[in-house]
Write an enzyme that holds these catalytic residues in place. Structure first.
Site, mmCIF file in Angstrom:
data_model
loop_
_atom_site.group_PDB
_atom_site.id
_atom_site.type_symbol
_atom_site.label_atom_id
_atom_site.label_comp_id
_atom_site.label_asym_id
_atom_site.label_seq_id
_atom_site.Cartn_x
_atom_site.Cartn_y
_atom_site.Cartn_z
ATOM 1 N N ASP A 296 -47.099 12.481 -61.556
ATOM 2 C CA ASP A 296 -46.252 12.775 -60.743
ATOM 3 C C ASP A 296 -46.244 14.314 -60.512
ATOM 4 O OD1 ASP A 296 -44.003 12.284 -58.828
ATOM 5 O OD2 ASP A 296 -42.537 13.019 -60.721
ATOM 6 N N ASP B 248 -40.262 6.897 -61.372
ATOM 7 C CA ASP B 248 -41.546 6.282 -61.380
ATOM 8 C C ASP B 248 -41.862 5.074 -62.041
ATOM 9 O OD1 ASP B 248 -42.883 8.557 -59.827
ATOM 10 O OD2 ASP B 248 -42.353 9.813 -61.580
#
Length: 785
Positions: free
Chosen positions: A478, A681
């Protein structure tokens, strides 16, 4: 029904067949959903709806026991016999407590519990009954006394066996002499039946449970040698006796178990180091001044004063003073961290030069340190997938060895006609077989590996993550907060509204008033003033946020959303291009009228972490591909990727689509690791073979991934993968040594090429070599150290 979790110490396990038998019994208990038994840590972890009593009964049926811990508590507030009865009743209701004795005169309560000696539930029970309690037991002193007690039988057994060995040593120098038979019997009998009694007890329990273990093999083998010697002593005076074989084998096995236990204690050094960080007292501020109290009496909201050089006793927020705090043993950060008012303080870290005060935010099991210890203990209690294969071998190991010993006895007796030699060869087969080494090969390596990782700021949540990580071929990152600082600032504000730039900035900040997103913080910091109130605010996943301000509906979000709302995408893209080329993230503010009216563009910049480029370089040098997986615009993501050296970019990805991309990466490259914040996430972390959560010790991300990085340092990803590689290598080495001892030793013993004493020595030291090899992992150092 409640979902219970019991982590219980187990007495009586000696080899892999013991742990496998106990695990089968526990899984057979009604209501147990998960059961794992670790031979190295001598613990059983049980989850499910089953009661503690049912679990304890299953353990006893399998021939093992849960040791009773004795805890002494100082009880304040008792005045009469009825108080004593109330205290006993309150403590007796705590799960795991088997016996309570309360002395009114000494104001002491002695509690016997089968759960670990966690005093927090006991103190809470006392407080619920209207009393106060403090811990009085010195655990380290008791542990030292136990170690000394375990060494005594070994020393006495060795002293009795030494005279039996001396004639054998004399033979090497051409000196031929032998002790009288009756004296040999006198020396060997206490070793066989007093110091070797543990093997008879454990072997009998194993037989009663319909299984076999190492103790049974030792008991059978040494009993055979002792019995043969006793027969020859009376039936054939002057014949060679084998009392030395039985006595020395028992002594060598005791020595091996003592060395093994000593080495195994080193495998749990990381846990003990973390537990040692818990201070016993804290200094709280009251209306009457400062008061030093037991740590169990500190409550949420209490103000705790910490002097220079003291260990911070609880989690809290700094409200007075400034200091440098050493968090090395918790996060692995080697340098002290500057703390100012409002900073988060982690219990167990060491205060530097400043006098500080903090407001308590977590106590007991809720502190970061307690959760870290729980995670490390949980990881060490669970079995790696490879261990299940070893367990299947261990389950049939003892019966196979006993069968080989029987065939050896019959084969030599019938073929050679020398039943005396046949019995000695069968004894050698029994005593060289070592299921213990098989049982220790995997868990000791996993325990040391997870302990080393914890010491370097890497928390392994379960053994499977540690075993899988070495196979990772691609790491998906990420962007925000992972490869970047996670603290973006507003770099540009292009206003197209006639109301003025300050008005549109205030509108955007109002929409983000309740959000914890990094971009929301950037907008609020840039606004720096009163903002209007927004209502009906809602987040639109992967697109942005909308709400109502002064009767008008506004939206703040991405290019994709603006295009979906009907704005001209090409015009917006042209407007955003200069900002995105610099790696900035762009959001638009629109009024959701008919048609939607564009009001402003906001460009946010987030500097890469200084460690990110080095982290990517380490992965590349190890042959691992890096992928940037982000919801940001493709141009912005590409700019960051180019700066850091990331090989592949997947941009403008919605959270729901990240899991699908993880699967595509797996199909293309192999095992995939995902590193993110553990919350936004979550789908991708769950879909990845190994999930890495980036966060501090107080972050709930600990529970969202298989591995948590305690420091915001992406280089720890490669460190975690390397620890996994080294641990897996040690597991394979240990399994090789465990199997090779048996594959070579058992045929040699069956062929009559091994003396029972030598066989016993080989068996004793096989476990020691396995544990010692695992301990070499403690020398591991990170790539950037």
């Amino acid at each position: 029904m409640p979902d219970n979790h019991f982590s219980l110490p187990i007495e009586g396990m000696t080899c892999a067949s013991c742990s496998a038998r106990l695990e089968r019994n526990l899984r057979a208990v009604q209501g147990v959903h998960e059961a794992s038994v670790n031979l190295a840590s001598e613990r059983a972890s049980v989850r499910g709806e089953a009661s503690l009593d049912a679990v304890l009964q299953a353990i006893q049926r399998a021939g093992f026991d849960v040791p009773v811990h004795k805890i002494d508590l100082e009880v304040r507030g008792m005045t009469c016999a009825s108080c004593v009865a109330r205290v006993e009743k309150a403590l007796g209701r705590v799960p795991g407590v088997t016996e309570v004795e309360v002395n009114l005169a000494t104001e002491m309560a002695r509690i016997q519990t089968r759960l670990d000696a966690d005093v927090a539930p006991l103190i809470q029970a006392l407080e619920g009954a209207g009393f106060e309690g403090n811990l009085r037991e010195a655990h380290s002193q008791k542990a030292e006394e136990n170690r000394k007690a375990q060494a005594l039988p070994l020393i006495l057994s060795a002293l009795l066996s030494l005279p039996l060995v001396l004639p054998m040593a004399g033979e090497l120098f051409g000196v031929h002499w032998m002790l009288a038979g009756w004296l040999q019997c006198l020396l060997a009998s206490p070793v066989q039946f007093v110091f070797g009694a543990r093997f008879y007890r454990a072997g009998w329990k194993s037989l009663r449970a319909g299984s076999g273990n190492m103790d049974l093999l030792v008991a059978l083998g040494t009993s055979a040698a002792y019995g043969l010697s006793l027969y020859l002593l009376f039936a054939k005076p002057g014949a060679h006796l084998y009392f030395e074989a039985s006595a020395v084998v028992i002594t060598l096995v005791l020595l091996g178990k003592w060395l093994e236990g000593r080495a195994k204690r080193q495998t749990t050094a990381a846990i003990r180091a973390l537990q040692a960080l818990r201070p016993e007292t804290a200094r709280i501020r009251t209306a009457a001044g400062e008061e030093e109290v037991a740590i169990g009496r500190v409550a949420l909201g209490d103000i705790v004063v910490v002097r220079p050089g003291e260990r911070i006793p609880v989690d809290g927020m700094l409200i007075e003073g400034e200091s440098q705090v050493d968090e090395a043993l918790i996060t692995g950060e080697s340098l002290p961290v500057a703390k100012t008012q409002g900073a988060v303080l982690i219990g167990g870290s060491v205060n530097g030069e400043g006098l500080i005060a903090l407001r308590t935010t977590a106590v007991g099991a809720q502190t970061a340190l307690a959760r870290i210890i729980e995670l490390v203990e949980s990881a060490q209690a669970k079995k790696a997938p490879i261990q299940h294969q070893v367990d299947r071998v261990a389950a049939v190991f003892v019966p196979i060895v006993m069968g080989i010993a029987a065939l050896t006895l019959l084969g030599w007796g019938i073929w050679q006609g020398d039943w005396q030699q046949a019995l000695l060869n069968a004894v050698a087969v029994l005593v060289i077989a070592c299921p213990c080494a098989l049982g220790l090969a995997t868990p000791t390596a996993m325990m040391v590996g997870s302990g080393v990782a914890a010491r370097h700021g890497i928390l392994i949540r379960d053994a499977e993550a540690l075993e899988i990580a070495h196979r990772v071929r691609v790491v998906a990152f990420d962007k925000t907060g992972t490869l970047t600082q996670g603290k973006p600032i507003l770099m540009a504000h292009e206003n197209v509204s006639p109301a003025g730039a300050s008005h549109t900035l205030a509108l955007a900040a109002a929409l983000q008033a309740g959000s914890e997103h990094p971009l929301a913080h950037a907008l609020r910091n840039a606004a720096q003033g009163a903002t209007p109130a927004a209502s009906d605010v809602k987040a639109v996943a992967g697109r942005g946020i909308q709400g109502v301000i002064d009767g008008h509906t506004y939206a703040l979000g991405s290019l994709k959303w603006m295009s979906e709302l009907g704005l001209h995408a090409e015009t917006l893209a042209t407007q955003a291009a200069p900002h995105q080329e610099q790696g900035h993230t762009v959001s638009w503010l629109v009024e959701l009228s008919t048609p939607p009216q564009l009001l402003a563009l906001f460009a946010f910049g987030d500097a890469p972490r200084v460690e990110s480029a080095q982290a990517i370089a380490h992965l590349k040098s190890a042959g691992i591909r890096s992928v940037l997986l982000t919801g940001d615009h493709a141009i912005s993501a590409a700019a960051i990727a180019k700066t850091l050296g990331v090989e592949e970019v997947r941009a403008e990805v919605l959270p729901a689509d990240k899991a699908r991309i993880i699967e595509a990466l797996r199909q293309q490259y192999g095992a995939v690791a995902m590193i993110g914040d553990g919350i936004n996430d979550a789908p991708a972390l769950a879909a990845a073979d190994v999930g890495f959560a980036m966060g501090s010790g107080t972050d709930v991300a600990m529970h969202a991934a298989g591995i948590t990085l305690m420091r915001a340092d992406p280089r720890l990803v490669m460190d975690a993968i390397d620890i996994s590689r080294q641990t897996t290598r040690k597991i394979h080495q240990n399994l090789f040594w465990a199997f090779i001892y048996n594959l070579i030793g058992i045929p040699l013993a069956a062929a009559g090429m091994l003396n029972p004493v030598i066989a016993g020595a080989a068996m004793a030291f096989s476990s020691v070599s396995v544990v010692s090899n695992a301990l070499l992992l403690k020398r591991w150092r990170g790539h950037h150290e």
